[in-house]
Every structure is written in structure tokens, then in C-alpha cells.
Design an enzyme around this catalytic site. Structure first.
Site, short mmCIF file in Angstrom:
data_model
loop_
_atom_site.label_atom_id
_atom_site.label_comp_id
_atom_site.label_asym_id
_atom_site.label_seq_id
_atom_site.Cartn_x
_atom_site.Cartn_y
_atom_site.Cartn_z
N PHE A 38 -17.47 20.64 -27.05
CA PHE A 38 -16.33 21.31 -27.93
C PHE A 38 -16.65 22.19 -29.29
O PHE A 38 -16.37 23.31 -29.30
CB PHE A 38 -15.08 20.60 -28.13
CG PHE A 38 -14.33 20.13 -26.93
CD1 PHE A 38 -13.47 21.11 -26.23
CD2 PHE A 38 -14.12 18.64 -26.54
CE1 PHE A 38 -12.77 20.67 -25.08
CE2 PHE A 38 -13.83 18.28 -25.46
CZ PHE A 38 -13.07 19.16 -24.54
N GLU A 194 -5.06 6.06 -20.84
CA GLU A 194 -4.80 7.12 -19.65
C GLU A 194 -5.55 6.49 -18.55
O GLU A 194 -5.16 6.67 -17.29
CB GLU A 194 -5.39 8.42 -20.11
CG GLU A 194 -4.40 9.08 -21.14
CD GLU A 194 -5.07 10.24 -21.51
OE1 GLU A 194 -4.22 10.87 -22.51
OE2 GLU A 194 -6.28 10.65 -21.61
#
Length: 451
Positions: A38, A194
Site C-alpha cells: 500500500f 475475521e
């Protein structure tokens, strides 16, 4: 023959045929970026079409969208949905060049880096190499478990899970079947939460259809967290809601507990608990990874590189660090900025402007991080959100999580693929990618074979 000669002349006119990595000659300042995560890609975007030559180096030829690795691991998405080729990303950027190479050493005195493919000189060097799984020195755990830091890890988890479920259908040994169908996730941060939610939904909706020979209750999911709450970087409300959502999905959450050993069959905790399991997924910690050559006195906790307020590595004039490996330590942030995508992207954008100012002899401002909040999902239709003063959970938080992640994925095709898969899953809970393409072997078995 004539065409070959023409090509040779063109190649020699733009490249030096030496042990250097071949790059076009330029009189512009050269910015070498190591790592296309990123932070690295955000920097590339800021420097495209500017009066600099940008060289992006990475050991992979693709960017991977790490927040959705757990969905690849649980068969919800195919790997090509969340990876995007660098060359496609920089197509049309005349001043940006990608080279597939792994940087091994930095030589600051000569402004050179050494890679496994040759050397590259630089005017400005930016380290954006990210992190790797941190097993905190527990060799047995590292040898027998799987981290979840890149796309290969996700595929290994998927194949391990499916192979073990198939083997559980074959064996008549009850104890062996329990070990094959028990899953332990270590770490109660966003990745662990998650992953636990996705596995729980796999157990609830997929297992009964695919494996009718045994009840879904045979698949036990444990989430182990060393402190007294989940999602410790988020609000108390997010933590308590997450715990409730996971318990509603029959995830066994063990707080104030830590793993002390794992031999591939049995998990041992510091309190003396034992869990029979042949599936252990480690999301409990990360540590920085970067090439040799940075003075050890500038390395801080978590193997991160200490920088000044301008993200310049302390002790060097033209070497910078951004993203997860950068530790900009201040009174407000004694541990540095959070190792999350939004911090990495902001640092990449900032540094792009800062380097252009340095080149043009303009002053630079210190980096200021703007926290835009945090999101985490716990299975379908349930998520938690901390957005400044607004803290909420449930269906709307899940919708927001879905939109934010979908828009952040590189490439229209990838967004379309992910969006389509999510739409199908939303109405059917179907996961169509339950394929064992290659045989997975734990590291311990591979190492024993090699010996």
C-alpha cells in the site's frame, strides 16, 4: 539478422550491459522504491509523470490486497481477485519502471542496493518492504503452523483445511478426526477475528452440505488472545460486540491465554490447557522485514526502522522508510503509527510530495497522520466500526466495511469479481472455490524429508 542488430543497438543505447539491473539512462533524480504494498504504490502514484525516474523493486510481480487474504483462505474468493500485476498498474507511467528482484543489501556509502538480480544505484531510496509473521522465537510453532501475510499463506491455509476435512471423512479414529477438524486461530486482532468468523460460517453453512457423513458440530474453532479483549486497538464497544458475534457463531474464544507450544497435533497454552488440532493459524504478531545495511541502532521494537518526522531513516540523508516498517516515534505515539493500510497510504502520498520538494529545494512539513477510523467484520452482515466519535456495529457497519474494501481493491476487473462473489455469497452462502489444486505439506514434513 538485420532486425536483431537493430534491437541490440537500441538495447545498448538505453542500458549498460554490466552486473547492474538494466534501466534506461536518465539525467533525472532516481527514486528507488523497495516494496509494492500500500505504501509503495501510493508513493508511485504521487511520483508518476513527475520529473523523476521511479524504479519499483519487488520480489513478487503483483500487489496483493491483504485485508481479504482470509477470504481466499476460506474459499470465498480466488487469489486472482485480490492480486494485481504491477506492470498493469504502472501501464502508461512513462517515468516508472518495475523490476522483479529481491533486495538483499543496502550500501549507503555508494548509494547502491544489491539484489539477487544485480545492483541498482539511487539518488533517493525508499524502504516499503512491510512485515512478516512474528512467532516470537517459538520454533515449534513456526514449524507447524501457518501465518497469513501473503497470498501463498492463504492458499496454504485453504489446502490444509480442505485436505484435513477430506482426511477426517476417511479415518475411523475418533481422536484423529477431532484433530483434523479442530481449528485454532491465535491472535484477536482484525485478521484473527475475521478469520474466525469466516471459518465459523464455513462450518455452519458449507460443512453440512459437503460432508453429510459427520455433523458440523465436529468442527471446533478456537480463537486465542493473550490479553483480556479482542480488537484491542478499537473501542470497548467494538471489542464486546465482536466477542458476542463470535460466540453466537459458536467460536470458542479464550482471552488472557497464550500459546506456549505446538507440535503439529496438540496446542499447549501457558495456563496448561491442551487442544487437539492439526490446523493452527497464527495472526498474533508481525515484525518488520527489510534488507541488510541499516545500522542496528536505528532498529526499534518490532524490527521497525526509526525515522524522523519527515520519514527519513535516522542517520541517513537520502533513505526513507514508509508503511509497516516505519517507526515515527513521538510523545503522542510512543510505539509509532499503527501498522494498517490507511497509515501506509498516507505516508506514501506524503513522501511523494516531500521528495519533490527536496528535489526542488523547497521546505518540507512533518508527516501528520489522520486517523479515519477502523472497521472489522465478523462473518456476513455483522461488523464493528469506530469512526471518530461514532461507534456502531451490525448490518450497517458491515455494509460500510464492504464498500470501503471493495473500492480499495486495485483494478476494475478485480472489484467486479469480488463484488460478484460477495453478491452470490450474500444470498446463498455458497463458496464455489473448494478445490484442492495442489498437495499441501507442513513445513515440518518438508524439512524432515530434506534431512
Amino acid at each position: 539478422m538485420k532486425e536483431k542488430q537493430t534491437h541490440s543497438i537500441t538495447l545498448e543505447s538505453t542500458c549498460k550491459i554490466t552486473d547492474e539491473i538494466c534501466l534506461p539512462d536518465t539525467k533525472l533524480p532516481r527514486v528507488v522504491i523497495v516494496g509494492g504494498g500500500f505504501a509503495g504504490l501510493a508513493l508511485v502514484e504521487k511520483l508518476k509523470h513527475k520529473e523523476v525516474q521511479v524504479v519499483l523493486l519487488d520480489k513478487n510481480n503483483f500487489h496483493q490486497f491483504q485485508p481479504l487474504l482470509y477470504q481466499v483462505a476460506t474459499s470465498a474468493l480466488e487469489p486472482d481477485s485480490i492480486v494485481f500485476p504491477f506492470r498493469k498498474q504502472i501501464n502508461g507511467y512513462k517515468n516508472v519502471f518495475f523490476r522483479l528482484a529481491e533486495v538483499e543489501e543496502i550500501q549507503p556509502d555508494s548509494n547502491t542496493i544489491l539484489t539477487n538480480k544485480g545492483s541498482v544505484s539511487y539518488d533517493y531510496l525508499v524502504l516499503a518492504t512491510g512485515t512478516t509473521t512474528n512467532f516470537f522465537g517459538m520454533d515449534s510453532v513456526a514449524e507447524n503452523s501457518l501465518g497469513m501475510k501473503d497470498i501463498r499463506d492463504s492458499l496454504n491455509i485453504r489446502h490444509m483445511m480442505l485436505q484435513n476435512l477430506e482426511q477426517a471423512a476417511i479415518t475411523c479414529d475418533d481422536k484423529e478426526r477431532d484433530a483434523l477438524t479442530n481449528f485454532v486461530i491465535v491472535g484477536g486482532g482484525p485478521a484473527g477475528v475475521e478469520m474466525a468468523g469466516a471459518l465459523a460460517e464455513f462450518c455452519k453453512y458449507i460443512l453440512p452440505k459437503d460432508y453429510p457423513e459427520y455433523p458440523s458440530s465436529i468442527m471446533n474453532i478456537y480463537l486465542i488472545e493473550a490479553i483480556d479483549e479482542l480488537l484491542s486497538t478499537m473501542s470497548d464497544k467494538a471489542s464486546s460486540k465482536t466477542l458476542k458475534y463470535l460466540e453466537d457463531l459458536n467460536v470458542k474464544v479464550l482471552l488472557n491465554e497464550a500459546v506456549s507450544n505446538y507440535d503439529g497435533k496438540e496446542v499447549t497454552t501457558i495456563s496448561g490447557k491442551t487442544i487437539l488440532a492439526k490446523n493452527l493459524i497464527w495472526t498474533a504478531g508481525v515484525k518488520g522485514q527489510f534488507p541488510n545495511g541499516i545500522d542496528e541502532k536505528h532498529i526499534v521494537r518490532g524490527n521497525r526502522i526509526k525515522t524522523d518526522a519527515n520519514l527519513k531513516v535516522e542517520g541517513y540523508e537520502n533513505i526513507f522508510a514508509i508503511g509497516d516498517i516505519a517507526a515515527l516515534i513521538s510523545e503522542e505515539r510512543p510505539k509509532g503509527h499503527p501498522q494498517v493500510a490507511q497509515a501506509a497510504i498516507q505516508q506514501g502520498k506524503y513522501l511523494g510530495n516531500s521528495i519533490l520538494n527536496l528535489i526542488n529545494n523547497k521546505p518540507t512539513q512533518p508527516f501528520e497522520y489522520k486517523d479515519k477510523g477502523a472497521l472489522a467484520t465478523v462473518g456476513k452482515r455483522k461488523a464493528v466500526a469506530d469512526l471518530g466519535k461514532f461507534k456502531f456495529a451490525g448490518y450497517f457497519a458491515w455494509l460500510l466495511w464492504s464498500v470501503v474494501h471493495l473500492m480499495a481493491i486495485s483494478g476494475f476487473r478485480n472489484r467486479l469479481m469480488v463484488g460478484f462473489n460477495w453478491a452470490v455469497s450474500y444470498f446463498t452462502y455458497e463458496k464455489s472455490n473448494r478445490l484442492i489444486i495442489r498437495n499441501f505439506k507442513p513445513k515440518s514434513l518438508i524439512n524432515n524429508t530434506e534431512e
